[in-house]
Design an enzyme around this catalytic site. Structure first.
Site, mmCIF file in Angstrom:
data_model
loop_
_atom_site.group_PDB
_atom_site.id
_atom_site.type_symbol
_atom_site.label_atom_id
_atom_site.label_comp_id
_atom_site.label_asym_id
_atom_site.label_seq_id
_atom_site.Cartn_x
_atom_site.Cartn_y
_atom_site.Cartn_z
ATOM 1 N N HIS A 1 -20.163 -49.931 -44.331
ATOM 2 C CA HIS A 1 -20.794 -50.894 -43.440
ATOM 3 C C HIS A 1 -20.055 -50.969 -42.098
ATOM 4 O O HIS A 1 -20.672 -50.948 -41.038
ATOM 5 C CB HIS A 1 -20.809 -52.256 -44.127
ATOM 6 C CG HIS A 1 -21.398 -53.319 -43.275
ATOM 7 N ND1 HIS A 1 -22.758 -53.415 -43.053
ATOM 8 C CD2 HIS A 1 -20.830 -54.320 -42.577
ATOM 9 C CE1 HIS A 1 -22.983 -54.428 -42.251
ATOM 10 N NE2 HIS A 1 -21.834 -55.008 -41.946
ATOM 11 N N ARG B 1 -20.820 -47.817 -40.167
ATOM 12 C CA ARG B 1 -22.225 -47.596 -39.816
ATOM 13 C C ARG B 1 -22.592 -48.335 -38.523
ATOM 14 O O ARG B 1 -23.283 -47.788 -37.670
ATOM 15 C CB ARG B 1 -23.116 -48.062 -40.971
ATOM 16 C CG ARG B 1 -24.466 -47.368 -40.929
ATOM 17 C CD ARG B 1 -25.381 -47.828 -42.034
ATOM 18 N NE ARG B 1 -24.878 -47.556 -43.356
ATOM 19 C CZ ARG B 1 -24.824 -48.451 -44.337
ATOM 20 N NH1 ARG B 1 -25.200 -49.687 -44.125
ATOM 21 N NH2 ARG B 1 -24.376 -48.130 -45.518
ATOM 22 N N ASP C 1 -0.836 -71.802 -34.179
ATOM 23 C CA ASP C 1 -1.666 -71.851 -32.967
ATOM 24 C C ASP C 1 -2.422 -73.166 -32.882
ATOM 25 O O ASP C 1 -2.408 -73.964 -33.818
ATOM 26 C CB ASP C 1 -2.617 -70.631 -32.927
ATOM 27 C CG ASP C 1 -3.599 -70.619 -34.074
ATOM 28 O OD1 ASP C 1 -4.341 -71.598 -34.241
ATOM 29 O OD2 ASP C 1 -3.626 -69.606 -34.827
ATOM 30 N N GLY D 1 -12.078 -57.117 -34.440
ATOM 31 C CA GLY D 1 -11.206 -57.089 -35.637
ATOM 32 C C GLY D 1 -11.724 -56.134 -36.701
ATOM 33 O O GLY D 1 -12.924 -55.920 -36.818
#
Ligand code: ADP
Length: 422
Positions: A203, A206, A347, A377
């Protein structure tokens, strides 16, 4: 004349009758004596086998008979002993097998259950005897398995019993069955992870491939004529290609770490220096984003591979900068507690929804998939961080700060007591 002949015949018949009578008496006595002496001999032998002195009263033939019976008995006893020893040896072998074994009779009731099978099925061995297969496994699917084994000689199926048990049923000549039971929970889980992994990788590849293809087609079909459009498409294509390279690199890294084939170059490292090196690497990205990146001073030492630890911490800082909105702050700090050094990235971003916290270190797990993809990412960063921490004998932690924002940490054993005066 006739009278004399008749008298003679009478006398002769009388003598024959008397002789026959005597003969019958003698035969009867002899038979009785033989019967009596046999019984006596057998009694004496039986007694003599228990107590050899009892035979001393008997004649030579009694002792001979006793010796013959004794020798036959000795052979039988030895055969029995050998058979018993063989039986207990076979039982020991069966118990030593790492598989559960269950024997069922023709009524499909347990004849015998070995120790591993009893443990796998959670039953007492003594209580298992004569229990039906369905009751033993607490699954009616066992009947279907036995039906198939009856027809085909052998049949296999998985049964859910808390974990997953694989049961192989084999028909026996006696009309019963032998069941081989194995716990395959881990195998099935690993297979599912492998399947998910392949599906995820396909995935992930692709999507960028499709977009590179679409842009290449657009360029071929005329976009090349428009220099501005062409430049935009080419830049996007390069971005997608970079994303695929990152993914392939991350995958290779992760599989090497998981396989334990990564060689670490061990050295004593100052934790704060590690954080500073990582902060330097992400300073430009943080500045572009308008996020303040701060390293808090702290003294602690760890032992490990500098490059790998910087890579692990880099993934934490990369995420912290990525997910923190402009104007926010990322703080890197060292905490030394109970012989452990935590290398922390905190953070002021949105944090991680609590239901996702336990899973963010899994491969391809994303709390917010569209956001992660938009940020470029790969979904593998935290999995890599976790494996680097594990390779150093450490662990990872993910939490949210009480005031908002995420707090992720690599926790390592402190080196040489942890601190060093500078
Ligand atoms: P990705 O490439 O998606 O960032 P990671 O393995 O690095 O993959 O992180 C897994 C997921 O954990 C991310 O998709 C994100 O949902 C969540 N995450 C990690 N770090 C943070 C953070 N500092 N703030 C918010 N969410 C985070």
């Amino acid at each position: 004349m006739a009278g004399a002949a008749a008298a003679w015949a009478w006398a002769a018949a009388d003598r024959w009758a008397a002789a026959f009578g005597w003969l019958a008496c003698v035969a009867f006595l002899v038979a009785g004596w033989r019967e009596w002496s046999w019984r006596r001999a057998v009694r004496a032998v039986a007694q003599g086998l228990r107590d050899p002195r009892a035979l001393e009263r008997e004649g030579a033939s009694g002792r001979e008979l006793a010796a013959a019976v004794e020798s036959v008995l000795r052979e039988v006893r030895e055969d029995l002993q050998r058979a018993r020893a063989r039986g207990s040896h076979l039982r020991e072998l069966v118990e030593a097998l790492p598989w559960g074994l269950v024997e069922l009779d023709h009524r499909r009731r347990a004849v015998w259950v070995n120790r591993p099978a009893a443990a796998l099925l959670g039953v007492q061995r003594e209580q298992a005897a004569d229990t039906s297969a369905v009751a033993l496994f607490r699954r009616h699917e066992v009947d279907e398995l036995l039906d198939r084994a009856e027809r085909a000689g052998e049949a296999v199926r998985d049964l859910e019993l808390g974990g997953v048990l694989q049961v192989v049923a084999r028909r026996l000549a006696s009309g019963g069955f032998l069941l081989l039971v194995q716990d395959v929970t881990q195998d099935r889980r690993a297979e599912a992870v492998r399947r998910d992994f392949v599906a995820n990788v396909s995935h992930e590849l692709r999507t960028p491939l499709a977009s590179v293809r679409a842009m290449a087609e657009a360029l071929r079909d005329g976009a090349l004529e428009d220099p501005q459009l062409a430049a935009r498409f080419l830049a996007q294509m390069l971005q997608e290609v970079d994303r695929m390279s990152r993914l392939v690199n991350d995958l290779l890294d992760l599989s090497a770490l998981e396989a334990g084939v990564v060689r670490l170059r061990w050295e004593d490292l100052e934790a704060e220096e590690l954080l500073e090196a990582v902060a330097r690497r992400y300073a430009a990205a943080a500045e572009r984003k308008g996020v303040a990146l701060v390293v808090q001073p702290g003294k602690a030492r760890v032992r490990g591979d500098r490059d790998r630890l910087e890579q692990a911490l880099g993934n934490l800082v990369d995420n912290a900068v990525k997910y923190t909105p402009s104007g926010g702050q990322v703080v890197l700090k060292v905490e030394l507690r109970d012989g452990e050094v935590s290398l922390v990235a905190e953070d002021t971003g949105p944090g991680i929804p609590p239901e996702h916290l336990p899973r963010v270190f899994e491969r391809f797990y994303r709390a917010d998939p569209s956001r992660s993809r938009a940020e470029g990412g790969t979904g593998l960063g935290l999995a890599i961080t976790k494996h680097i921490a594990l390779a150093h004998g450490g662990r990872v932690e993910a939490a949210n700060r009480p005031t908002g924002g995420a707090r992720l940490a690599v926790v390592l054993p402190a080196a040489g007591g942890g601190t060093r005066e500078r």
